[in-house]
Design a protein around this motif. Structure first.
Motif, PDB file in Angstrom:
ATOM      1  N   PRO A  14      -6.766   0.161   1.849  1.00 31.02           N
ATOM      2  CA  PRO A  14      -6.834  -1.079   3.414  1.00 31.02           C
ATOM      3  C   PRO A  14      -6.139  -0.112   4.845  1.00 31.02           C
ATOM      4  O   PRO A  14      -5.715   1.094   4.461  1.00 31.02           O
ATOM      5  N   LEU A  15      -6.396  -0.289   5.969  1.00 37.30           N
ATOM      6  CA  LEU A  15      -6.346   0.471   6.915  1.00 37.30           C
ATOM      7  C   LEU A  15      -5.088   0.197   7.655  1.00 37.30           C
ATOM      8  O   LEU A  15      -4.398  -0.363   6.648  1.00 37.30           O
ATOM      9  N   GLY A  16      -4.484   0.512   7.861  1.00 43.90           N
ATOM     10  CA  GLY A  16      -3.009   0.225   8.110  1.00 43.90           C
ATOM     11  C   GLY A  16      -2.766   1.528   6.599  1.00 43.90           C
ATOM     12  O   GLY A  16      -0.989   1.403   7.039  1.00 43.90           O
ATOM     13  N   THR A  17      -3.061   2.222   6.190  1.00 37.45           N
ATOM     14  CA  THR A  17      -2.581   2.778   4.856  1.00 37.45           C
ATOM     15  C   THR A  17      -1.066   4.347   5.390  1.00 37.45           C
ATOM     16  O   THR A  17      -2.485   4.936   6.290  1.00 37.45           O
ATOM     17  N   LYS A  66       1.021  -0.304   6.336  1.00 41.45           N
ATOM     18  CA  LYS A  66       1.196  -1.516   5.513  1.00 41.45           C
ATOM     19  C   LYS A  66       0.886  -1.027   4.080  1.00 41.45           C
ATOM     20  O   LYS A  66       1.248  -1.993   3.673  1.00 41.45           O
TER      21      LYS A  66
END
Ligand code: FES
Lengths: 202, 321
Positions: free
Chosen positions: B189-192, B114
């Protein structure tokens, strides 16, 4: 005894491990029913971890049996919900605010593990980085490959699709995208020739 | 020849001095025509005919992956290296014909991410230049943290800060500026996903810090080209080819095999891809493993060697090649 050793199978069938505490600023633990026992074990092996943990727990048919003991773990946050399905929006909210480094632990039935995994992967954690441990029932979440309907808590093979009524053969072929095993019509070649249902792993 | 990948005949159409250390080369297909599309992070292996030696050095392609007219690479002069960069700097002229390999990507973006967090040191910026163009086209989110000595030798600093002012963060080490890594990694953030390209120390630093903060291995990507190191000359018997070859002081084992017309596989020539893995039939002596490929157990077994970067010292070495 909440542990069951699944026999070896095809590569698509999920395999489960044993939860181990990992480094991280925060921890998210999602469990249903007997999965609580795996949480007790992880808490016992690392007493510091609970202060940084958020637990989402769904008792299913275990009622109150584990609740007191879960409360005693003194997790940073403990949420006890009526069902996983009813808590999805809460889980999404938790993941939205989370940061890389969050450690995820899933334990309990295959249905819970699979569905929670779906959400967490969508939020950006690779599935190989998510820890899982199976506990409790070996009932399966099955998708009918014909009508695509999902039947929960399947315990016999074959079983009747709760959507289209076909008799389905329980396969180990698993879809991570649907978080469900694939069920295929058992009497397609010889209509009406339906074997007697046997309990899974009996 | 089956080793490596397919080759492309190109002509050097432009050479730009980026700064006192770095030159940029532009390659177009000789006789015209499109070059293959690639993906950001890919490299090409450039063949250099330097008198009696053929050098094959990998360089990240920095141009836009969708631009099929030309590939550009940037070469940092390494006065103490084995000579590949000096050859590029001093011998190559506009109009020269050269041979390069099809692009190979060992440092691809994970497009499920992401957010793409990039950490570059020095000339390690080059794969990111192509990746940034790719991500910009796709409208994906990235953030670059680029550490260089100072503005004078900071390749592409000005271009990056003017095109991507919001995404680019520059650190001049001569001014005592450095990446506050823990601060940077905390709260992503999560997904980095994080990508690192630069000196070995930087890669280790970022990798270890991220891991200790609970970043999954799957979201940490890095690329380090190891240049083969010089070392004591040694002799090797290649059993399949039935040839005994000498590996010179400034030659790699892979280069020595190629010089003897042995068709040895390779892709990265930098100890990263695993393609050149070779079985050892017997050995009496010491391996000098320099790759990132073999694990400790394989090294201990003495049954494997990566000829692109690793060497041998001792009495005898017999390889299954
Ligand atoms: S060629 Fe890639 S490891 Fe040797």
């Amino acid at each position: 005894m909440s542990k069951f050793k699944f026999p070896n199978s095809i590569i698509s069938r999920p395999v489960y491990g044993v939860l181990k505490p990992r480094n991280g600023k925060s921890h998210l633990m999602i469990a249903d029913a007997e999965g609580a026992e795996a949480l007790f074990e992880i808490a016992a092996s690392n007493t510091a971890i609970m202060a940084k943990s958020h637990i989402l727990y769904f008792p299913k048919n275990t009622g109150q049996s584990y609740i007191k003991k879960l409360e005693k773990l003194n997790a940073a946050q403990l949420y006890i919900g009526p069902s996983y399905e009813a808590s999805v929006s809460r889980l999404r909210r938790v993941l939205e605010d989370a940061h890389v480094g969050l450690q995820v632990y899933l334990t309990g039935t295959e249905s819970l593990i699979g569905q929670a995994m779906q959400e967490i992967v969508a939020a950006g954690i690779p599935h190989t980085a998510i820890q899982t441990e199976h506990r409790g029932s070996v009932a399966r979440r099955m998708q009918c490959v014909h009508c695509k309907g999902i039947t929960e808590d399947v315990v016999t093979d074959p079983f009747v699709c709760s959507h289209c009524g076909l008799h389905l053969f329980v396969r180990d072929h698993y879809s991570r995208r649907h978080a469900a095993f694939q069920g295929v019509c058992v009497d397609a070649e010889n209509p009406g020739d339906i074997p007697d249902p046997v309990e899974l792993y009996s | 020849m089956s080793a490596g990948t397919n080759k492309i005949a190109v002509t050097v159409t432009d050479i730009i001095e980026v700064n006192q250390l770095v030159k940029r080369f532009k390659f177009e297909r000789t006789g015209g025509g499109d070059l293959p599309v690639f993906s950001g992070g890919a490299h090409t292996v450039v063949e250099m005919l330097d008198k009696e030696i053929t050098r094959l050095n990998p360089y990240s392609i920095m141009s836009d992956p969708m631009d099929q007219n030309a590939y550009t690479i940037s070469v940092r002069r390494d006065d103490k290296g084995r000579g590949g960069s000096l050859f590029m700097h001093h011998q190559v002229r506009v109009g020269d014909e050269m041979v390069i390999s099809y692009p190979v990507n060992l440092f691809a973006l994970d497009l499920r991410a992401k957010k793409h967090l990039m950490i570059a040191g020095g000339i390690g910026i080059t794969p990111f230049l192509a990746q940034i163009k790719q991500l910009t086209t796709l409208q994906y989110h990235f953030e670059l943290h680029y550490s260089v000595r100072n503005n004078t030798v900071g390749s592409y600093v000005d271009e990056l800060t003017s095109f991507y002012p919001k995404n680019t963060h520059i650190y001049y080490s001569d001014d005592g500026q450095s990446i506050d890594l823990e601060q940077l990694l905390d709260g992503q953030p999560l997904g980095t996903h994080v990508y690192i390209c630069g000196p070995k120390d930087m890669i280790t630093w970022v990798y270890e810090t991220a891991e200790s903060m609970g970043w999954p291995r799957e979201v940490i990507h890095y690329e380090e080209f190891l240049a083969p190191q010089s070392g004591k000359p040694f002799e090797v018997l290649l059993e399949q080819s039935n040839k005994t070859i000498q590996v010179g002081e400034h030659q790699s084992l892979l280069e020595a095999m190629e010089a003897a017309d042995v068709d040895a596989p390779y892709l990265c020539r930098g100890g990263a891809c695993g393609q050149c893995e070779t079985n050892v039939i017997s050995s009496e002596g010491q391996f000098i493993h320099r790759d990132h490929w073999l694990d400790d157990e394989q090294r201990k077994s003495g049954k494997k060697i990566m000829p692109c970067v690793s060497r041998f010292e001792g009495k005898s070495l017999v390889l299954d090649r």
